[in-house]
Structures are given as structure tokens and as C-alpha cells.
Write an enzyme that holds these catalytic residues in place. Structure first.
Site, short mmCIF file in Angstrom:
data_model
loop_
_atom_site.label_atom_id
_atom_site.label_comp_id
_atom_site.label_asym_id
_atom_site.label_seq_id
_atom_site.Cartn_x
_atom_site.Cartn_y
_atom_site.Cartn_z
N ASP A 146 5.35 0.72 11.88
CA ASP A 146 4.16 0.02 11.38
C ASP A 146 4.10 -1.44 11.82
O ASP A 146 3.11 -2.13 11.55
CB ASP A 146 4.09 0.11 9.85
CG ASP A 146 3.79 1.52 9.37
OD1 ASP A 146 3.39 2.36 10.19
OD2 ASP A 146 3.97 1.79 8.16
N CYS B 290 -4.42 12.69 13.33
CA CYS B 290 -5.00 11.36 13.15
C CYS B 290 -4.77 10.56 14.42
O CYS B 290 -4.15 11.04 15.36
CB CYS B 290 -4.44 10.65 11.93
SG CYS B 290 -2.88 9.88 12.19
N ARG C 285 -8.58 -0.56 5.06
CA ARG C 285 -7.80 0.47 4.39
C ARG C 285 -6.47 -0.06 3.89
O ARG C 285 -5.92 0.45 2.92
CB ARG C 285 -7.53 1.64 5.35
CG ARG C 285 -8.78 2.41 5.69
CD ARG C 285 -8.43 3.58 6.55
NE ARG C 285 -7.34 4.34 5.93
CZ ARG C 285 -6.75 5.37 6.47
NH1 ARG C 285 -7.14 5.79 7.67
NH2 ARG C 285 -5.79 6.01 5.86
N ARG D 86 0.98 14.51 13.31
CA ARG D 86 1.39 14.33 11.90
C ARG D 86 1.30 15.61 11.06
O ARG D 86 0.51 15.69 10.11
CB ARG D 86 0.60 13.19 11.27
CG ARG D 86 0.79 11.89 12.03
CD ARG D 86 0.09 10.74 11.39
NE ARG D 86 0.78 10.23 10.21
CZ ARG D 86 0.29 9.27 9.43
NH1 ARG D 86 -0.88 8.74 9.69
NH2 ARG D 86 0.97 8.84 8.40
N LYS E 96 0.84 -1.21 0.00
CA LYS E 96 0.00 0.00 0.00
C LYS E 96 0.87 1.25 0.00
O LYS E 96 0.63 2.19 -0.76
CB LYS E 96 -0.91 -0.02 1.25
CG LYS E 96 -1.56 1.32 1.55
CD LYS E 96 -2.36 1.28 2.84
CE LYS E 96 -1.58 1.46 4.10
NZ LYS E 96 -1.27 2.85 4.49
N ASN E 97 1.88 1.27 0.87
CA ASN E 97 2.65 2.51 1.03
C ASN E 97 3.65 2.76 -0.10
O ASN E 97 4.25 3.82 -0.18
CB ASN E 97 3.35 2.53 2.40
CG ASN E 97 2.34 2.72 3.52
OD1 ASN E 97 1.18 3.04 3.27
ND2 ASN E 97 2.78 2.52 4.76
C1 EPZ Z 1 4.46 7.05 6.29
O1 EPZ Z 1 3.70 8.10 6.88
C2 EPZ Z 1 3.57 5.84 6.21
N1 EPZ Z 1 2.41 6.16 5.39
C3 EPZ Z 1 3.14 5.42 7.61
O2 EPZ Z 1 2.37 4.23 7.51
C4 EPZ Z 1 4.39 5.13 8.44
O3 EPZ Z 1 4.01 4.85 9.77
C5 EPZ Z 1 5.32 6.36 8.43
O4 EPZ Z 1 5.61 6.73 7.07
C6 EPZ Z 1 6.64 6.11 9.15
O5 EPZ Z 1 7.29 5.02 8.58
C7 EPZ Z 1 2.51 6.06 4.07
O6 EPZ Z 1 3.55 5.71 3.51
C8 EPZ Z 1 1.29 6.35 3.27
P1 EPZ Z 1 6.58 10.52 8.12
P2 EPZ Z 1 4.20 9.61 6.81
O7 EPZ Z 1 6.39 11.78 7.38
O8 EPZ Z 1 4.87 9.84 5.51
C9 EPZ Z 1 6.89 13.83 11.54
C10 EPZ Z 1 0.51 2.82 7.91
O9 EPZ Z 1 0.04 2.26 8.93
N2 EPZ Z 1 6.68 14.83 10.49
O10 EPZ Z 1 7.79 9.72 7.83
O11 EPZ Z 1 3.08 10.47 7.18
C11 EPZ Z 1 5.64 12.96 11.75
O12 EPZ Z 1 4.69 13.60 12.56
C12 EPZ Z 1 0.99 4.25 7.95
O13 EPZ Z 1 0.57 2.26 6.81
C13 EPZ Z 1 6.75 16.18 10.81
O14 EPZ Z 1 6.99 16.56 11.96
O15 EPZ Z 1 5.28 9.60 7.97
C14 EPZ Z 1 6.25 11.73 12.37
O16 EPZ Z 1 6.47 11.94 13.73
C15 EPZ Z 1 0.69 4.94 9.23
N3 EPZ Z 1 6.55 17.11 9.82
C16 EPZ Z 1 7.61 11.63 11.66
O17 EPZ Z 1 7.87 12.93 11.13
C17 EPZ Z 1 6.31 16.74 8.53
O18 EPZ Z 1 6.14 17.63 7.69
C18 EPZ Z 1 7.65 10.62 10.52
O19 EPZ Z 1 6.53 10.85 9.67
C19 EPZ Z 1 6.25 15.38 8.21
C20 EPZ Z 1 6.44 14.43 9.20
#
Ligand code: EPZ
Length: 421
Positions: free
Chosen positions: A307, A116, A399, A121, A22-23
Site C-alpha cells: 500500500d 479489481c 474511499r 484478488r 481504514k484497514n
Molecule cells: C488487504 O487486502 C488490504 N485491504 C489491502 O489494502 C492491502 O493491499 C492488502 O491487504 C495487502 O496488505 C484491507 O485491509 C481492507 P490479502 P486483502 O488477502 O485482505 C491473495 C488499500 O489500498 N489472496 O492479504 O484483500 C491476493 O490476491 C487496500 O487500502 C488469494 O490468493 O489482501 C493477494 O495477492 C488495497 N486468495 C495476496 O493474497 C485469497 O483467498 C494478499 O491479499 C485471499 C488473498
């Protein structure tokens, strides 16, 4: 609303074929916006999030022909660049259209995703990077309005924090930017590698794929022509089935996997006493007679993935001894703890750390899914709980897990989808 009724105690056996990730599929679907020609994607997982993002493309005017695992997408017909709240609020990953829409059309409006269940996030890092590339961004009425009428300009971006979605958005934006974009502290997940390879196969020069520094030579606005893309296997789905083998003490073989992508999960399950036969694209788990405790810290790839945290917690809750789990990526990703405790687990939570004291047994109860991976942890626990567990709010599972109950049933689990009366 659907729920799962699971009678615990069955041993599992046999093989399970892992679906596409999915991701990986979500950013790749978003990346098709970088093209005005038809793109074919295969091995898509048949899950709600994929359908949601494809629906967003059709709402923008794109042409989508989708049948379960294959989609033919033509974004030459896009007439709108506004990603509306109704879709983005259903799925945060819709924010991935921001970079490609802006890069191809010079302007777009994308609803802010909001918080969420697993944490705040924010998308500040995505926005800062696009601004550094010359975009003018305004947040108004719940929307991110971005403009770059003369196109985006390559620059050096240093992410303060490693972000998967942020890296993906900027890779896509950089592909059509003018000049060279260097992304420092880029995420290295296999899903990002596949996105970069798709774009590189379309003729964009990208150096450093799979490393923390990506250097991308943009096409200065020229749309890309993609080759057919086969989505990589879902490493989180694979890890979840390995946990199913470990928790039910069953020998299971996973087909269509990339063992390298799940090496941190394999490593932790080995620490817990399981062993594996590993081949190029299949893996068999030999379960431990007695599970040993484990220490887990979630961290970016190639470290242990956030995850997989919930699923491992379900397994560790039945180990002999005390395990420790630290969640470093998301501030609120422990919603499954209280539900696992309702099934008899003994997990104590303080801030971002959970102490998991192994118990002998789980006992069935009614539990509620709170997010995608938390839901699968509850299903794993229910597979071994004594009695009948009802897992509610399984729309979270739908999902991201392709036919979870079908695959588990084929392995021998007693699991049925029912509707609340
Ligand atoms: C991706 O989310 C995945 N989703 C998530 O999978 C996964 O948990 C996550 O990466 C971490 O591996 C998809 O790929 C669609 P991040 P993403 O930006 O991209 C902070 C699942 O269950 N951050 O790497 O949203 C954020 O809050 C899902 O399949 C900021 O502060 O994750 C987090 O603490 C859930 N500012 C950290 O960085 C930003 O602008 C990592 O988030 C962006 C992120």
C-alpha cells in the site's frame, strides 16, 4: 465528477494529524456483527469505505449512529444475512462480513466481490478455511452461500498464502466457533492485532496475537460483548505524508502516529537520505537535499507494504540514480506507472518489477487515478510538478484518505477540489 487541481512547487510545513486506519476500522466494523449489544467505535476515518460498510450493516437490519469519527453500532437488530452485490461491488472489504455473519447466524449470502484494478484478488483461502470449520459453501448466481446450521467447529487452518482479509475473516469466525481454531501462516499486520485485541477484550482467549500462529478458543455461538474501541492510526496515511515531506523537500510533523507501524517506510526514506525525529506518537521528517535511489520489495508486514509502493515510486522517480521496485503481492499494481510517466517520470516496467530512473523534474499534465494508493502517488507527484496538474477520478482517494486536500492545504499545498463541467 470531482477532480483535484494542484499547482506544484509549494514547500510544505507544519503539522498534520493522522486519522484512524481504514484497514483497521473495516474488520472491526465487521466484527461488531459478533455482538448483539451496542458497540462504540471512535477515531474512525471520515472516508467513503467506512460509510459503505456501515450502510451494509444497516441494510442487514443493524442500527448505526454514525457521526464522522464515532459510530455506535447495535447488531442486535439484524434481520437479514444477505450482503448484496450493490454494496460488495463498491468495496471488496465487504467480504469481511462473511465470517462473522456465518458464525453468529449459521448461514449467510455474500456477493462475490469480483476482480479489481490491482489484481484478481480471489477469496478462495477464506472459503477453504470456513469449509474446514464445517461450513457448507456453494457459489451460485454471483453469491457465496454459506451454511453451518450447527455452528462452526474449531480446527487447524494452514493458509497457503498470507492473507490479511482471510486471517480477519477466520479470526472472527473462530471467535464464536465451538472449540479451538489454530491459524497457521496468519497475517501479522497491526490491523489484525487490533482486531484480535478487540475480540480478546471481549473475553475470547487468543494466543499468539501479532505472530503467524493464532490460537483462538471460540464461545460456541455465544455473542460477544465488546468494550469501546479506538481505531489505531492509519500507517498508510502516515507513510503517504512522510512521502509528501520527502518529495517536496519539506519538514513536516505527523501527530497521532504509531512510528513502529511505519518503520519499514522510515527505513526506506532514511536510505533515500531523509532523517527523522521520532517520539512516542509523533514523527518529524527532515528531508534529503538530494534523494538517493532505493530498492523496494513489497511483502507482508513487517516488510515494506504494497500500500506504500505507488507513493514511494513517485518519490524515487525524482531520486538521483536508478531505483528498483518489485511488487510481490498483487499482479497488477503498477497502473500508476504510465500516469507518473505522463508527468515526466522515467519508469520501465517488466512483469512485477519496475526500474525507476530518477529525473530532475516533473511537468504538470492531466492524469487519472486508478486505485486508492495510485491516486495518492499522483497527488504527491503533482505537488512538485511544474505547472497545474489535474488529478481525475479522485473518488478512489475519497474511499481511503480522510480530507486529503484539507490536510495538504493546511500544510501549504496549492490544491483545490473542482467539478468537471
Ligand atoms: C488487504 O487486502 C488490504 N485491504 C489491502 O489494502 C492491502 O493491499 C492488502 O491487504 C495487502 O496488505 C484491507 O485491509 C481492507 P490479502 P486483502 O488477502 O485482505 C491473495 C488499500 O489500498 N489472496 O492479504 O484483500 C491476493 O490476491 C487496500 O487500502 C488469494 O490468493 O489482501 C493477494 O495477492 C488495497 N486468495 C495476496 O493474497 C485469497 O483467498 C494478499 O491479499 C485471499 C488473498
Amino acid at each position: 465528477m470531482d477532480y483535484l487541481e494542484i499547482n506544484g512547487g509549494n514547500k510544505l510545513s507544519g503539522t498534520v494529524t493522522i486519522s484512524g486506519a481504514k484497514n483497521a476500522a473495516l474488520p472491526i466494523i465487521a466484527a461488531t456483527i459478533l455482538s448483539d449489544k451496542e458497540v462504540t467505535l471512535t477515531n474512525l476515518p471520515n472516508v467513503v469505505d467506512i460509510r459503505t460498510l456501515l450502510k451494509l450493516l444497516t441494510m442487514l437490519g443493524g442500527t448505526v449512529d454514525h457521526d464522522k469519527t464515532v459510530a455506535k453500532i447495535n447488531n442486535g437488530t439484524i434481520t437479514s444475512t444477505k450482503a448484496v452485490y450493490e454494496i460488495v461491488s463498491q468495496m471488496r472489504a465487504s467480504i469481511l462480513v462473511l465470517g462473522p455473519l456465518l458464525a453468529r447466524f449459521g448461514e449467510c449470502e455474500v456477493s462475490l466481490p469480483g476482480g479489481c484494478a490491482i489484481g484478481q484478488r480471489p477469496i478462495d483461502l477464506h472459503l477453504q478455511a470456513l469449509e474446514a470449520m464445517g461450513a457448507v459453501i456453494e457459489i451460485k448466481g454471483g453469491y457465496v452461500r454459506a451454511e453451518a446450521p450447527n455452528g462452526l467447529i474449531g480446527t487447524k487452518i494452514i493458509f497457503d498464502k498470507i492473507t490479511v482479509g482471510g486471517t480477519e475473516n477466520i479470526v472472527m469466525a473462530a471467535a464464536l466457533a465451538k472449540g479451538t481454531t489454530t491459524i497457521m501462516n496468519a497475517a501479522k499486520e497491526p490491523e489484525i492485532v487490533q482486531l484480535c485485541e478487540m475480540i480478546a477484550d471481549a473475553g475470547v482467549k487468543i494466543e499468539g496475537i501479532g505472530t503467524g500462529i493464532l490460537i483462538i478458543e471460540g464461545t460456541d455461538g455465544k455473542p460477544l460483548e465488546f468494550k469501546e474501541v479506538k481505531i489505531i492510526p492509519d500507517r498508510i496515511e502516515a507513510g503517504t505524508y512522510l512521502c509528501a515531506g520527502a518529495i517536496t523537500k519539506s519538514e513536516i510533523t505527523l501527530l497521532s502516529v504509531n512510528p513502529e507501524h511505519i518503520s519499514s517506510s522510515i527505513d526506506k526514506l532514511e536510505t533515500m537520505g531523509c532523517s527523522f525525529d521520532i517520539h512516542e506518537d509523533s514523527i518529524t521528517i527532515h528531508p534529503a537535499d538530494t534523494l538517493k535511489p532505493v530498492s523496494l520489495i513489497t511483502i507482508e508486514y513487517p516488510g515494506f507494504p504494497t500500500d506504500m509502493q505507488a507513493q514511494f515510486m513517485a518519490v524515487a522517480a525524482l531520486a538521483e540514480g536508478e531505483s528498483m521496485v518489485e511488487e510481490r503481492l498483487f499482479e497488477n499494481r503498477f497502473m500508476h506507472v504510465s500516469e507518473l510517466n505522463r508527468l515526466g517520470a522515467d519508469i520501465w516496467l517488466k512483469g512485477s518489477i519496475a526500474a525507476v530512473k530518477g529525473v530532475d523534474k516533473f511537468y504538470a499534465a492531466d492524469v487519472m487515478a486508478t486505485d486508492l494508493r495510485a491516486s495518492s502517488a499522483l497527488v504527491l507527484a503533482a505537488l512538485v510538478a511544474e505547472g497545474t496538474t489535474n488529478v481525475r477520478r479522485i473518488y478512489h482517494l475519497d474511499r481511503g484518505y480522510d480530507d486529503l486536500e484539507g490536510k495538504l492545504t493546511a500544510l501549504g499545498a496549492d490544491i483545490k477540489r473542482k467539478q468537471e463541467s
